[in-house]
Design a protein around this motif. Structure first.
Motif, PDB file in Angstrom:
ATOM      1  N   GLU A 239       0.844  -1.248  -0.063  1.00 50.56           N
ATOM      2  CA  GLU A 239      -0.051   0.039   0.026  1.00 50.56           C
ATOM      3  C   GLU A 239       0.856   1.171   0.049  1.00 50.56           C
ATOM      4  OE1 GLU A 239      -3.032  -0.122   2.974  1.00 50.56           O
ATOM      5  OE2 GLU A 239      -3.816   1.841   2.444  1.00 50.56           O
TER       6      GLU A 239
ATOM      7  N   LEU B  65       2.594   1.754  -3.350  1.00 45.86           N
ATOM      8  CA  LEU B  65       1.564   2.002  -4.536  1.00 45.86           C
ATOM      9  C   LEU B  65       1.206   3.646  -4.393  1.00 45.86           C
ATOM     10  CD1 LEU B  65       1.715  -0.729  -5.893  1.00 45.86           C
ATOM     11  CD2 LEU B  65      -0.838  -0.579  -6.173  1.00 45.86           C
ATOM     12  N   THR B  66       1.134   4.096  -2.983  1.00 45.09           N
ATOM     13  CA  THR B  66       1.018   5.556  -2.924  1.00 45.09           C
ATOM     14  C   THR B  66       1.906   6.326  -2.862  1.00 45.09           C
ATOM     15  OG1 THR B  66       0.767   4.971  -0.455  1.00 45.09           O
ATOM     16  CG2 THR B  66      -1.271   4.933  -1.589  1.00 45.09           C
ATOM     17  N   LEU B  67       3.105   5.918  -3.195  1.00 43.14           N
ATOM     18  CA  LEU B  67       4.338   6.666  -3.441  1.00 43.14           C
ATOM     19  C   LEU B  67       4.111   7.019  -5.058  1.00 43.14           C
ATOM     20  CD1 LEU B  67       7.051   4.856  -1.770  1.00 43.14           C
ATOM     21  CD2 LEU B  67       6.280   7.329  -1.281  1.00 43.14           C
ATOM     22  N   PRO B  68       4.867   8.374  -5.562  1.00 41.06           N
ATOM     23  CA  PRO B  68       4.761   8.595  -6.832  1.00 41.06           C
ATOM     24  C   PRO B  68       5.707   7.786  -7.631  1.00 41.06           C
ATOM     25  CG  PRO B  68       5.815  10.173  -5.621  1.00 41.06           C
ATOM     26  CD  PRO B  68       5.527   9.387  -4.651  1.00 41.06           C
TER      27      PRO B  68
ATOM     28  N   THR C 196      -5.981   8.323  -2.099  1.00 39.15           N
ATOM     29  CA  THR C 196      -4.372   8.306  -2.038  1.00 39.15           C
ATOM     30  C   THR C 196      -3.892   7.402  -3.504  1.00 39.15           C
ATOM     31  OG1 THR C 196      -4.385   6.487  -0.667  1.00 39.15           O
ATOM     32  CG2 THR C 196      -3.870   8.393   0.083  1.00 39.15           C
ATOM     33  N   GLY C 197      -4.897   6.900  -4.108  1.00 38.49           N
ATOM     34  CA  GLY C 197      -4.591   6.097  -5.411  1.00 38.49           C
ATOM     35  C   GLY C 197      -4.120   4.851  -5.258  1.00 38.49           C
ATOM     36  N   TYR C 198      -4.411   4.189  -4.081  1.00 36.60           N
ATOM     37  CA  TYR C 198      -4.142   2.769  -3.983  1.00 36.60           C
ATOM     38  C   TYR C 198      -4.905   1.825  -5.052  1.00 36.60           C
ATOM     39  CZ  TYR C 198      -3.248  -1.847  -1.531  1.00 36.60           C
ATOM     40  OH  TYR C 198      -3.025  -2.877  -1.207  1.00 36.60           O
TER      41      TYR C 198
ATOM     42  N   LEU D 160      -0.346   9.735 -10.611  1.00 36.73           N
ATOM     43  CA  LEU D 160       0.948  10.052 -10.127  1.00 36.73           C
ATOM     44  C   LEU D 160       1.075  11.478  -9.809  1.00 36.73           C
ATOM     45  CD1 LEU D 160       3.651   8.213 -12.476  1.00 36.73           C
ATOM     46  CD2 LEU D 160       2.853   7.677 -10.234  1.00 36.73           C
TER      47      LEU D 160
ATOM     48  N   LYS E 162      -0.566  11.563  -6.322  1.00 38.52           N
ATOM     49  CA  LYS E 162       0.471  10.903  -5.432  1.00 38.52           C
ATOM     50  C   LYS E 162       1.662  11.669  -5.015  1.00 38.52           C
ATOM     51  CE  LYS E 162      -0.769   6.262  -7.133  1.00 38.52           C
ATOM     52  NZ  LYS E 162      -0.214   5.055  -7.842  1.00 38.52           N
ATOM     53  N   ASP E 163       2.097  12.442  -6.008  1.00 36.65           N
ATOM     54  CA  ASP E 163       3.102  13.212  -5.557  1.00 36.65           C
ATOM     55  C   ASP E 163       2.707  14.691  -4.512  1.00 36.65           C
ATOM     56  OD1 ASP E 163       5.609  13.739  -6.252  1.00 36.65           O
ATOM     57  OD2 ASP E 163       5.309  14.809  -8.014  1.00 36.65           O
TER      58      ASP E 163
ATOM     59  N   ARG F 192      11.003  10.337  -3.437  1.00 34.00           N
ATOM     60  CA  ARG F 192       9.881  11.849  -3.204  1.00 34.00           C
ATOM     61  C   ARG F 192      10.763  12.864  -4.019  1.00 34.00           C
ATOM     62  NH1 ARG F 192       4.706  11.616  -2.330  1.00 34.00           N
ATOM     63  NH2 ARG F 192       4.172  10.534  -0.795  1.00 34.00           N
TER      64      ARG F 192
END
Lengths: 234, 312
Positions: A81, A84-87, B48-50, B70, B73-74, B102
């Protein structure tokens, strides 16, 4: 690209944090050395054929152990999780993990370079065949990594991932030895599907595009299937 | 800042989130409240795009989760429930890894890691592996993870679950500090937490929003029909009931059995949007009863929550 490097670095480092890496390397070296040297002096020939002959089978058993945790552990621990929630795009994650495991396969193969070195003192060694063999071994390992990665993305259970990966890799490794079961018309197709067959070609020192294409397509299919699984999970 | 439109999520046949609409402005601390299985985590995971919504859309600024996942998420820092960090890694290595992903590099990276170490009090544990940490420490590392890129939006799923009271206070303080500048969305089923940290509370049940507003709004909305408790001496229960029933704004009166033959306890339910307390006082003043107790039950978020989410 930078992201791929970061994942590659993290996953590769992970191997050496746990004892698994050292155990796998040790077992691989012991088994291959035994298989190789047990016959080497009987035949009295300066080549690595015995070593390379068993490689498809040995890698089919070893590589899934290396790849089983790549996704399964993340799924099980829930860090999937976070990942996948990192860019990060799916491709970056998949390629990063694939390269890390492939690099580890290279690390496993590295100690066996001692074999040809030893032999070259004893007799006249065909270095072309050796280099071809190592290129083939790496491609073979990378193909199995792609398959293992796919198996790992299917389940949160590492054991299942490992067994599924082994089953597919093993089937590809031995299918060309089973050809007597197969009717004549499809013989060529089945033979083409076998990783053992293509590896044999390369390890003779003939780097043929057909074999390269075969390994490249197995890798592509494995990674693409992984991508589809990730998409399905989403 | 964030616009959620007709957001729906099905897990096979099961509808986890059902047509949610929500607008969140910049700088709000929003608490997503609901019983277990209400759809809080599912909503946050879509934000959060999960995973992708079955239908509907989430827009952050001008980006949609469907096209620009993306980019979103950024902008979002996310701490999932119980902070599932990589177990084998050192805290420093972990934060370093995240900082790299990041997009932080060189001096900026080490500066940011140091800042977060101070903010979340991680200095002492930088060189421990994650799996040796206690739950509270892990949660703090998770918070540092979420804040790494100094995101505009911070999403926290049950940030204080499983922590001891001291740790809860610490985490809340950090959240409130962040909330001064950032948009924070947190989910919880601990009501006092929402009460203590949030500007706005959204109560979710069975995948739908059933209340939305600041604490006062929600209390007012659900607090209609407040309860007043009265204890009287030298009164006859039936007589008291009849007198109080006639008071303006009182909906119903329930007389409890007299204690010791003397003390009469009454429960008055008030009508919505009315405060009958002055009238009650005057009504009692006109008799010769002795007023021992007179109190209005303050509606806590607990009561409201239970009222709103109770099964019919």
């Amino acid at each position: 690209m930078h992201q791929v490097q970061l994942i590659l670095k993290k996953e590769f480092k992970d191997y050496f944090v746990s004892p698994i890496a050292y155990i796998v390397i040790a077992i691989f070296v012991i088994v291959t050395a035994w298989l190789f040297f047990s016959k080497f002096f009987l035949y009295n020939q300066a080549n690595l054929r015995d070593f390379f002959q068993y490689l498809p089978l040995i890698l089919a058993l070893v590589v899934p152990v290396i790849t089983m945790q790549l996704f399964s552990e993340e799924l099980n621990a829930g860090s999937y999780e976070l990942l996948l929630t990192l860019p990060l795009s799916f491709n970056e994650i998949i390629i990063g993990k694939f390269l890390a495991a492939s690099a580890f396969v290279a690390a496993i193969l590295a100690p066996s370079v001692v074999f040809p070195l030893v032999i070259s003192f004893l007799g006249d060694l065909d270095w072309g065949a050796v280099i071809g063999g190592y290129i083939g071994a790496f491609l073979l390992g990378a193909s199995y990594v792609a398959i293992g990665l796919f198996a790992s993305s299917l389940t949160r259970n590492q054991i299942i991932a490992c067994i599924v990966g082994m089953a597919i890799c093993f089937a590809l490794a031995i299918i060309d030895k089973m050809l007597f079961f197969i009717p004549q018309p499809v013989l060529g197709v089945i033979e083409y599907l076998s990783s053992g067959y293509h590896f044999e070609n390369i390890s003779r020192g003939i780097v043929d595009t057909r074999d390269i294409v075969y390994f490249a397509s197995v890798i592509f299919l494995g990674l693409y299937a992984t991508h589809l699984v990730m998409q399905e999970k989403e | 800042m964030i616009q959620v439109q007709n957001l729906t999520k099905y897990y096979h046949e099961f509808c986890a989130v059902d047509q949610i609409n929500l607008h969140i402005a910049k700088g709000q601390i929003v608490g997503l409240l609901g019983p277990n299985g209400a759809g809080k985590t599912t909503t946050l995971r879509m934000l959060t795009g999960y995973f992708m919504p079955t239908s509907g859309d989430i827009r952050v600024k001008d980006y949609s989760v469907h096209q620009d996942s993306l980019k979103i998420k950024d902008m979002i820092g996310y701490l999932p429930e119980s902070a599932p960090l990589y177990k084998g890694m050192l805290v420093y290595d972990y934060l370093d890894h995240i900082a790299g992903i990041r997009g932080l590099k060189g001096e900026n990276k080490s500066k940011r890691i140091k800042e977060l170490a101070d903010m979340c009090s991680l200095r002492e544990i930088m060189h421990k592996t994650v799996d040796t940490l206690s739950k509270g420490l892990k949660q703090r590392v998770g918070l540092a993870h979420a804040m790494m890129s100094d995101p505009e939006i911070l999403v926290l799923d049950e940030p204080t679950s499983g922590l001891d009271p001291n740790q809860i206070v610490e985490i809340r303080e950090i959240i409130r500090k962040i909330g001064e500048e950032k948009t924070v969305i947190l989910s919880t089923h601990i009501l006092s937490e929402a009460e203590a940290t949030c500007d706005r509370i959204v109560i979710v049940n069975k995948g739908q929003i059933i209340a939305d507003g600041n604490l006062e709004d929600i209390k007012g909305e659900a607090g209609r029909g407040a309860m007043i408790h009265i204890a009287l001496q030298q009164a006859d229960p039936d007589e008291a009931r009849i007198v109080l029933q006639q008071v303006e704004g009182v909906d119903s009166v329930n007389a409890l059995k007299a204690e010791n033959g003397e003390l009469v306890r009454l429960q008055l339910t008030c009508r919505a949007s009315a405060d009958p307390r002055p009238h009650i006082y005057h009504a009692i003043k006109g008799t010769n009863w002795v007023l021992i107790e007179f109190r209005q039950e303050t509606k806590t978020l607990e009561n409201i929550f239970r009222e709103l989410t109770r099964e019919n």
